[in-house]
Scaffold this motif. Structure first.
Motif, PDB file in Angstrom:
ATOM      1  N   ASN A  38      32.659  36.017  48.408  1.00 11.71           N
ATOM      2  CA  ASN A  38      31.382  35.423  48.027  1.00 11.71           C
ATOM      3  C   ASN A  38      30.221  36.371  48.324  1.00 11.71           C
ATOM      4  O   ASN A  38      29.277  36.494  47.532  1.00 11.71           O
ATOM      5  CB  ASN A  38      31.173  34.099  48.773  1.00 11.71           C
ATOM      6  N   PRO A  98      29.373  25.577  42.497  1.00 17.35           N
ATOM      7  CA  PRO A  98      28.996  24.209  42.886  1.00 17.35           C
ATOM      8  C   PRO A  98      28.453  23.419  41.700  1.00 17.35           C
ATOM      9  O   PRO A  98      27.740  23.950  40.850  1.00 17.35           O
ATOM     10  CB  PRO A  98      27.912  24.441  43.944  1.00 17.35           C
ATOM     11  N   THR A 150      33.733  27.074  35.937  1.00 16.12           N
ATOM     12  CA  THR A 150      34.668  27.986  36.592  1.00 16.12           C
ATOM     13  C   THR A 150      35.996  27.931  35.859  1.00 16.12           C
ATOM     14  O   THR A 150      36.569  26.848  35.698  1.00 16.12           O
ATOM     15  CB  THR A 150      34.878  27.611  38.066  1.00 16.12           C
ATOM     16  N   THR A 201      38.875  37.955  52.763  1.00 18.61           N
ATOM     17  CA  THR A 201      38.785  36.496  52.864  1.00 18.61           C
ATOM     18  C   THR A 201      37.854  35.978  51.771  1.00 18.61           C
ATOM     19  O   THR A 201      37.127  36.757  51.121  1.00 18.61           O
ATOM     20  CB  THR A 201      38.249  36.069  54.240  1.00 18.61           C
ATOM     21  N   ALA A 202      37.850  34.656  51.587  1.00 18.81           N
ATOM     22  CA  ALA A 202      36.983  34.058  50.575  1.00 18.81           C
ATOM     23  C   ALA A 202      35.513  34.261  50.918  1.00 18.81           C
ATOM     24  O   ALA A 202      34.668  34.438  50.027  1.00 18.81           O
ATOM     25  CB  ALA A 202      37.303  32.572  50.437  1.00 18.81           C
ATOM     26  N   SER A 203      35.174  34.271  52.186  1.00 13.95           N
ATOM     27  CA  SER A 203      33.787  34.488  52.595  1.00 13.95           C
ATOM     28  C   SER A 203      33.306  35.885  52.201  1.00 13.95           C
ATOM     29  O   SER A 203      32.187  36.052  51.697  1.00 13.95           O
ATOM     30  CB  SER A 203      33.654  34.285  54.104  1.00 13.95           C
ATOM     31  N   GLN A 225      45.300  27.139  46.329  1.00 17.63           N
ATOM     32  CA  GLN A 225      44.145  26.245  46.211  1.00 17.63           C
ATOM     33  C   GLN A 225      43.162  26.438  47.367  1.00 17.63           C
ATOM     34  O   GLN A 225      41.948  26.260  47.193  1.00 17.63           O
ATOM     35  CB  GLN A 225      44.608  24.788  46.126  1.00 17.63           C
ATOM     36  N   SER A 226      43.665  26.817  48.540  1.00 13.66           N
ATOM     37  CA  SER A 226      42.771  27.045  49.681  1.00 13.66           C
ATOM     38  C   SER A 226      41.927  28.296  49.486  1.00 13.66           C
ATOM     39  O   SER A 226      40.803  28.377  50.016  1.00 13.66           O
ATOM     40  CB  SER A 226      43.593  27.165  50.971  1.00 13.66           C
ATOM     41  N   LEU A 278      39.296  27.278  46.289  1.00 18.62           N
ATOM     42  CA  LEU A 278      38.303  26.223  46.510  1.00 18.62           C
ATOM     43  C   LEU A 278      36.945  26.759  46.970  1.00 18.62           C
ATOM     44  O   LEU A 278      35.903  26.340  46.437  1.00 18.62           O
ATOM     45  CB  LEU A 278      38.861  25.211  47.505  1.00 18.62           C
ATOM     46  N   PRO A 279      36.852  27.693  47.942  1.00 19.71           N
ATOM     47  CA  PRO A 279      35.520  28.178  48.353  1.00 19.71           C
ATOM     48  C   PRO A 279      34.822  29.026  47.286  1.00 19.71           C
ATOM     49  O   PRO A 279      33.611  29.272  47.405  1.00 19.71           O
ATOM     50  CB  PRO A 279      35.827  29.025  49.594  1.00 19.71           C
ATOM     51  N   LEU A 280      35.546  29.452  46.248  1.00 18.60           N
ATOM     52  CA  LEU A 280      34.964  30.337  45.238  1.00 18.60           C
ATOM     53  C   LEU A 280      34.517  29.592  43.989  1.00 18.60           C
ATOM     54  O   LEU A 280      33.997  30.212  43.059  1.00 18.60           O
ATOM     55  CB  LEU A 280      35.984  31.421  44.846  1.00 18.60           C
TER      56      LEU A 280
END
Length: 388
Positions: free
Chosen positions: A14, A119, A34, A9-11, A110-111, A114-116
């Motif tokens: 990270n 910021p 990015t 998963t994206a979590s 995109q889903s 996006l979390p990666l």
């Protein structure tokens, strides 16, 4: 340092990035943007290598999105995300995450991305191949401030240029435009050296090369002169010839690396115009993240308007119908409109300019209407110089 994650998963990705930075002793994030690369397995290696080379100038987090094709209907219903996290020497001067999407998750990239994203940092999306015709309307393209395509990799590059002109949004750019930056700089510098009026331009290059078309459209848009597009065996752009009021100006590059700049009345000069690698092109695009208005203006000029001089095409003029050669050639001239009724009119019906059925044919006095404009009296308001 490389970390392979299967069905993740994206979590978890990270967390693997943070763990990797701590393992190599650089917990701080020193990246400026990015870069999202959307490609396939065949072109992923070359695209990632170019991005890693460009990261030496622009440290960035590189996300490689690879949508894997499912071979069976059962595989298409099973969603899975595999990731390969690279930190340190294996990722240039930034971080790299290779994402492989399987099944339905491939339609929602995109889903995953996006979390990666970093910021408070700009996002650039690059399609090395198979770019959408509307990059800004793509779900991944909507996340970016800058969208980079490459029409040279498409099957019909010149036709795709026309499609991109209709869907252009601020932030769109193309590597075919980036390739001609040295040419545009050299031609602008050549015109700054002499005070001349450009009358016509010829752009010579290999067929189906979008860079040649973009350079021709840029010259036509900026100089407002007829631009003729001619073909050569390449490689790429080979020559630009400008006809000016004080003699020709020629920039000729026959071997793809060294060009010769010739200006009438000055000695010839050798100019380095080598064909650049993809890493150099990406690095140039990452230097500016604001909209490129010059590219937009050249793109919207239109490929169909090239090779046109005074409203008549030099090389793409439509052939005239054999049965009415004179009537077609005089159709655009309002001063001699009546001449098509008597001289050169083809026999039989359906000829333009002929009277309709039931009407009287043209009479003998009709040729008087075809008198050339030179025989008309000069108005009394003209000055003596104009009257002569």
């Amino acid at each position: 340092m490389k970390t392979d994650l299967t069905d993740t998963t994206a979590s978890k990705i990270n967390k693997a990035l943070v763990k990797g930075r701590r393992a190599i002793g650089t917990p701080a994030v020193g990246m400026v943007l990015t870069l999202v690369i959307v490609t396939d397995e065949e072109n992923a290696y070359d695209a990632l290598k170019a991005a890693n080379d460009a990261s030496r100038e622009h440290p960035s987090r590189t996300l490689v999105v690879i949508k894997r094709v499912s071979r069976s209907p059962r595989d298409r219903t099973q969603s899975r995300l595999d990731a390969e996290v690279r930190v340190g020497a294996d990722a240039g001067t930034g971080e790299t995450v290779v994402l492989r999407l399987y099944g339905e998750v491939a339609d929602h990239a995109q889903s995953v991305v996006l979390p990666l994203l970093l910021p408070d940092a700009p996002v650039v999306v690059w399609w090395p191949v198979d770019a959408p015709l509307d990059p800004a309307g793509d779900p991944l393209g909507a996340l970016a401030q800058r969208r980079v395509t490459d029409t040279y990799s498409s099957e019909q590059p010149v036709r795709e240029l026309t499609a991109r002109a209709g869907t252009y949004k601020p932030g769109d750019t193309d590597l075919s435009w980036t390739r001609i930056t040295p040419w545009r700089s050299m031609l602008a510098a050549a015109l700054d050296q002499v005070s001349v009026e450009v009358k016509a331009v010829e752009v010579e290059g290999e067929e189906y090369n979008p860079s040649c078309e973009l350079l021709a459209m840029w010259l036509a848009d900026r100089l407002d002169v007829p631009v003729r597009r001619s073909l050569s065996s390449g490689p790429g752009l080979t020559a630009v010839r400008m006809e000016t009021s004080h003699g020709p100006i020629t920039l000729d590059r026959a071997d793809g690396s060294l060009a010769t700049l010739s200006i009438d009345g000055q000695p010839d000069r050798a100019v380095a115009l080598k064909r650049r690698e993809t890493a150099e092109l990406i690095a140039e695009e990452l230097r500016r993240l604001d909209p490129d208005d010059t590219y937009a203006s050249a793109l919207r000029f239109g490929v169909h308007r090239l090779n046109v001089s005074n409203g008549h095409a030099d090389t793409v003029e439509k052939p005239k119908e054999p049965e009415q050669p004179v009537a077609a050639s005089l159709e655009t001239s309002p001063d001699v409109e009546g001449a098509s009724d008597v001289e050169g009119a083809p026999e039989g019906p359906s000829a333009k300019g002929e009277p309709a059925d039931g009407e009287a044919p043209a009479q003998a006095p009709a040729p008087e209407a075809a008198k050339p404009p030179a025989l008309k009296p000069v108005p009394s308001g003209l000055s003596g110089k104009a009257a002569k």
